[in-house]
Design an enzyme around this catalytic site. Structure first.
Site, PDB file in Angstrom:
ATOM      1  CG  ASN A 133      -4.769 -20.920 -16.208  1.00 55.02           C
ATOM      2  OD1 ASN A 133      -4.635 -20.224 -17.204  1.00 55.02           O
ATOM      3  ND2 ASN A 133      -5.945 -21.390 -15.826  1.00 55.02           N
ATOM      4  CB  THR A 141      16.167  -1.469 -17.529  1.00 62.39           C
ATOM      5  OG1 THR A 141      16.165  -0.802 -18.797  1.00 62.39           O
ATOM      6  CG2 THR A 141      17.532  -2.107 -17.290  1.00 62.39           C
ATOM      7  CG  HIS A 142      12.538   1.337 -16.947  1.00 63.37           C
ATOM      8  ND1 HIS A 142      12.167   2.077 -15.846  1.00 63.37           N
ATOM      9  CD2 HIS A 142      13.818   1.683 -17.223  1.00 63.37           C
ATOM     10  CE1 HIS A 142      13.163   2.848 -15.480  1.00 63.37           C
ATOM     11  NE2 HIS A 142      14.186   2.623 -16.301  1.00 63.37           N
ATOM     12  CG  ASN A 188       6.099 -16.281  32.213  1.00 63.48           C
ATOM     13  OD1 ASN A 188       5.057 -16.759  31.791  1.00 63.48           O
ATOM     14  ND2 ASN A 188       6.136 -15.227  33.022  1.00 63.48           N
ATOM     15  CD  GLU A 190      -1.503 -17.019 -12.094  1.00 61.03           C
ATOM     16  OE1 GLU A 190      -1.505 -16.626 -13.274  1.00 61.03           O
ATOM     17  OE2 GLU A 190      -2.496 -17.585 -11.573  1.00 61.03           O
ATOM     18  CE  LYS A 231       3.548 -20.184  22.070  1.00 55.68           C
ATOM     19  NZ  LYS A 231       4.096 -18.928  22.588  1.00 55.68           N
ATOM     20  CD  GLN A 278      -2.356 -18.429  24.435  1.00 58.67           C
ATOM     21  OE1 GLN A 278      -2.152 -18.699  25.621  1.00 58.67           O
ATOM     22  NE2 GLN A 278      -3.565 -18.401  23.908  1.00 58.67           N
ATOM     23  CE1 TYR A 316       4.220 -14.940  27.747  1.00 61.22           C
ATOM     24  CE2 TYR A 316       2.455 -14.599  29.338  1.00 61.22           C
ATOM     25  CZ  TYR A 316       2.916 -15.165  28.176  1.00 61.22           C
ATOM     26  OH  TYR A 316       2.085 -15.950  27.422  1.00 61.22           O
ATOM     27  CB  SER A 324      -2.087 -21.731  23.106  1.00 55.24           C
ATOM     28  OG  SER A 324      -1.414 -22.313  24.206  1.00 55.24           O
ATOM     29  CB  SER A 342      -9.600 -22.539 -18.214  1.00 58.60           C
ATOM     30  OG  SER A 342     -10.874 -21.925 -18.276  1.00 58.60           O
ATOM     31  CE  LYS A 382      -5.753 -19.047 -19.907  1.00 59.17           C
ATOM     32  NZ  LYS A 382      -6.696 -18.510 -18.921  1.00 59.17           N
TER      33      LYS A 382
END
Length: 465
Positions: free
Chosen positions: A290, A160-161, A115, A295, A330, A327, A322, A28, A282, A288
């Site tokens: 973007n 709304t909606h 541990n 996003e 993390k 392991q 344990y 690890s 693009s 474009k």
């Protein structure tokens, strides 16, 4: 400690070394090396306590502390000789310490286990990461508050909606995210407070027969107290689960704002434009611009939720105390914090530099009969109609305006009186988007006056100029 291949720090029980695949799945170091400084801090506190309690000599402690100084300097200047066969950062530090100071290094692990050592480091790291994330959220709040102050009176449609509902102010809209992120900040802070108990001294799972002082090590490491149950101390990972749950909620709020930025920056909305810093182009369409930063924040929020789900899946069926499953706690936690760090920094940058388009917002707010509720309220207030009757009258007026292809404010008074004879010229005073927004003066409302008050309160609360 013996030489050669294998996990030499614990190899006395074994006649053969692990296979290459076992070493690969068991190692690890590439992940937990990030806890190197926490590991050294824990070892310093543990060695000081051992010496104070007479378990090791003060001379041994002095040698250990000097050796740990050298290890820390090597870690910071990049000269530390990491050895992957030693499995993790904890065994790497101990092995290097022995190379530097010799026999005293072997006394450092008295009355502790990996541990309790590992989870102590993990709690220290997570506590620091939570504080860092909370500070980043504070930076985002500052950016939102400054833009809200700038646009306290800028009219935009409230939805709304995703349908135009009523006019609101942009400042009010941005302050909604300040409220959300304030709860995120509180969750992270609460989590940091709850995890602030020290596992060190729980040893492998049952405590230790050495007469140690766990209060001393807890205090030295800035914990509020030692954990009260040794089994719980080495096995509990709810502190990491809670941290990732809080990050997941916070990332969801970032994603909601990111989605609005994507919408607002589209040609169909044209409410805002991201600067070149936060946009891409693009490869085939030269026109474009973007909103990729927004996003990506939207997508990475899902990753953070995935890290939380992964950790929950790893711990949900583990018996005490344990197990090696832990392991990977993390890896998931580090990646969640790293991803959140990136997202909140990107969002702060977008908010700070975004170019808003008030004229377009105002024009959009005036569409869709957004002042219909104001008309209904006027009928209640000025004519004494019950709200349900006022609602019906307003609906009829909306249908009339829609049939004529005009807005409510463009109807002639005679048209309105054809639906209800008592309507007067005064109705037109409430049918502008500015009048609508300004009238919402109830606590928490969108009125520019209320927005300015909230901005002032937030600036005082966060210590902003």
């Amino acid at each position: 400690m013996t030489g050669g291949k294998g996990q030499t720090m614990w190899g006395g029980r074994f006649a053969a070394t692990p296979s290459d695949i076992m070493e690969e799945i068991n190692a690890s170091l590439d992940i937990d090396r990030r806890m190197a400084e926490e590991d050294i801090a824990g070892s310093r506190a543990h060695a000081d306590m051992l010496a104070e309690m007479g378990i090791i000599s003060f001379d041994d402690n002095e040698a250990i502390q000097a050796g740990l100084d050298q290890v820390l300097n090597e870690l910071r200047d990049g000269s530390f000789p990491f050895r992957r066969e030693l499995e993790d950062i904890h065994m790497n530090v101990e092995a290097r310490l022995k190379e530097i100071v010799g026999e005293p290094a072997g006394r450092l692990h008295t009355a502790r286990s990996r541990n309790d050592q590992v989870v102590t480091d993990f709690r220290l790291w997570t506590r620091r990461a939570l504080d860092h994330s909370a500070r980043l959220i504070g930076g985002l709040q500052g950016a939102l508050i400054r833009r809200a102050e700038e646009h306290a009176g800028t009219i935009m449609p409230g939805f709304t909606h995703l349908q135009t509902a009523q006019p609101v102010t942009l400042g009010h809209h941005l302050l909604a995210y300040v409220e959300m992120t304030s709860r995120d900040w509180t969750r992270l802070s609460d989590c940091a407070n709850r995890l602030n108990e020290c596992p060190l001294g729980a040893a492998a799972l049952a405590g230790t027969g050495f007469q140690i002082d766990r209060d001393m090590t807890a205090e030295a490491l800035g914990f509020a107290r030692p954990m009260a149950n040794s089994l719980d101390a080495v096995s509990a990972r709810d502190f990491a689960l809670e941290a990732l749950a809080a990050l997941s909620i916070a990332a969801t709020h970032l994603s909601r704002l990111a989605e609005e930025i994507v919408l607002w920056s589209s040609a169909q909305f044209a409410f805002a434009q991201l600067t070149d810093q936060w946009s891409t182009g693009s490869s085939i369409m030269p026109q474009k611009r973007n909103p990729d930063a927004a996003e990506l924040v939207r997508a990475k929020a899902a990753l953070i939720t995935g890290f939380y789900s992964g950790l929950q899946g790893a711990v949900k069926a583990l018996p005490l105390a344990y197990a090696k499953d832990l392991q990977d706690d993390k890896r998931l936690t580090f990646e969640a914090f790293d991803t959140f760090d990136l997202c909140v920094r990107a969002m702060t940058g977008m908010v700070e530099t975004m170019i808003f388009k008030p004229d377009n917002m105002r024009a959009a707010a005036a569409k869709g009969f957004s002042t219909a509720t104001d008309l209904a309220d006027w009928l209640v207030r000025e004519l004494g109609l019950p709200f349900r009757e006022a609602h019906h009258v307003t609906g009829s007026l909306v249908a009339l305006a829609e049939g004529k292809g005009v807005d409510l404010s463009d109807l002639a008074l005679e048209d309105m009186q054809s639906v209800h004879k008592d309507i007067t010229e005064g109705v037109f005073d409430v049918l502008t988007v500015e009048a609508s927004a300004s009238s919402r003066t109830s606590y928490g409302g969108t009125s520019p006056v209320r927005v300015a008050e909230q901005v002032a309160q937030w600036k005082q609360r966060l210590g902003l100029e």
